[in-house]
Scaffold this active site. Structure first.
Site, PDB file in Angstrom:
ATOM      1  N   HIS A  97      65.851  -3.119  78.279  1.00 28.72           N
ATOM      2  CA  HIS A  97      67.028  -3.468  79.082  1.00 28.72           C
ATOM      3  C   HIS A  97      66.617  -3.996  80.449  1.00 28.72           C
ATOM      4  CE1 HIS A  97      66.557   0.031  81.741  1.00 28.72           C
ATOM      5  NE2 HIS A  97      66.245   0.725  80.643  1.00 28.72           N
ATOM      6  N   GLU A 202      67.422   6.342  75.313  1.00 28.91           N
ATOM      7  CA  GLU A 202      66.441   6.786  76.301  1.00 28.91           C
ATOM      8  C   GLU A 202      66.056   8.243  76.078  1.00 28.91           C
ATOM      9  OE1 GLU A 202      63.979   6.524  78.124  1.00 28.91           O
ATOM     10  OE2 GLU A 202      64.744   5.498  79.922  1.00 28.91           O
TER      11      GLU A 202
END
Length: 354
Positions: A97, A202
């Site tokens: 990202h 994550e």
């Protein structure tokens, strides 16, 4: 009595059967007669592994890792298998990202849940550039990393025969926003599907965190080791992320297999898989895929925000990490991986400092 009596209804595993049994139970039932099947009917060596939806098109079957391991007992190792790791898949693209508020200032985690941390303006720009890179690859362009000074790609001039692409994305806001920017650059007609998967999210650091605890924990993690260090108060270790990413890779394999069976025409268009995820999850994906050791993982580092990492098929029909991406993350070349060195130098097993 050790005999396999196959009838169209009773021997099938199908979503529309009135009496269903799990695949693992079915394989256990076959174990006693597996040897006889191989000896008397060699053509059935792959029969168990070939239980698909061909007799019941409406049913869908997903082989779990444990079931796949059980099935290996009944597959003759001398029987030729498919050469491709993911049939019909041309390449795998991994995207970290873009820059998030948490990357800019870790005090953002104090009042905002990690999974709700948004991108910065720079992060959106990085993701947009990643989208241009993905579009370039789909249209047959170079797979080396783009930079801001390279010529922009005009989508209207892209090859009309672009390969297809299937996206997987982490449920975190910053990855979803990154995918949103990527999709602005990718021809809509090339997109086969988009799926969110929490297993590529994550690493969990706990819930709301104080500014000092975040920094203290990360310092302690560096001393302890990133792979096995577990964040306190409900956090994860790198090992935990590795396990769930391993499950995700199993899903990639099953999705590819089902797609080749149910929609073979799509795979003729050279499908690319694009995974929009996080730095640590991306590295652990590569660790699992290429069987890097813990020591090799510890010596690697995250790609930059918005980095596009490409796995291209090699001459052996297996995917290879590009030289540029391998060097950028500090992974060893294939022939120098520790798993091969151990075969010649057992003293490496005593080594504790690298």
């Amino acid at each position: 009595d050790g005999k396999l009596k196959a009838t169209p209804r009773s021997a099938c595993i199908s979503s529309d059967c009135s009496h269903q049994m799990s695949l693992s139970r079915f394989t256990r039932m076959l174990r006693p007669c597996a040897g006889r099947l191989r000896t008397q009917w060699p053509q059935t060596n792959n029969a168990v592994a070939s239980i698909t939806t061909r007799h019941h098109p409406k049913s869908t079957i997903a082989f779990g890792d444990d079931d796949r391991e059980s099935l290996s007992h009944y597959i003759d190792p001398t029987t030729p298998q498919k050469e491709q790791v993911l049939p019909g898949i041309q390449r795998i693209i991994l995207v970290r990202h873009g820059e998030s508020l948490g990357n800019l200032d870790d005090r953002a985690y104090v009042k905002t849940a990690d999974w709700r941390i948004p991108l910065t303006d720079l992060g959106r720009e990085q993701s947009r550039l990643a989208g241009k890179k993905v579009a370039s690859i789909l249209s047959g362009g170079p797979s080396s990393a783009l930079n801001e000074n390279e010529e922009k790609i005009d989508k209207q001039q892209q090859d009309a025969n672009n390969s297809k692409i299937f996206f997987y994305v982490s449920p975190y806001l910053r990855t979803r926003q990154s995918l949103r920017e990527i999709l602005r650059e990718v021809d809509r007609d090339t997109i086969v599907g988009i799926r969110e998967d929490p297993r590529i999210a994550e690493q969990q650091f706990g819930n709301f965190q104080t500014h000092h605890s975040i920094r203290d924990n990360k310092v302690e993690r560096s001393d302890f080791g990133r792979f096995f260090y577990r964040f306190p108060d409900g956090g994860e270790s790198g090992f935990d992320v590795y396990n769930r990413v391993s499950g995700f890779i199993g899903t990639l394999t099953r999705d590819s297999s089902q797609l080749s069976t149910m929609c073979p025409s799509i795979l003729q268009d050279n499908v690319t898989i694009c995974i929009v995820t996080h730095g640590l999850a991306l590295r652990l994906f590569l660790m699992r895929w290429f069987q890097y050791t813990v020591h090799e993982f510890e010596r690697s580092y995250n790609p930059e925000n918005g980095r596009v990492v490409v796995l291209e098929p090699a001459a052996t029909k297996r995917f290879e990490l590009s030289e540029v991406d391998r060097r950028a993350m500090g992974f060893p070349i294939y022939k120098e991986q520790e798993r091969f060195q151990l075969m010649d130098d057992h003293s490496l097993l005593d080594k504790s400092v690298w």
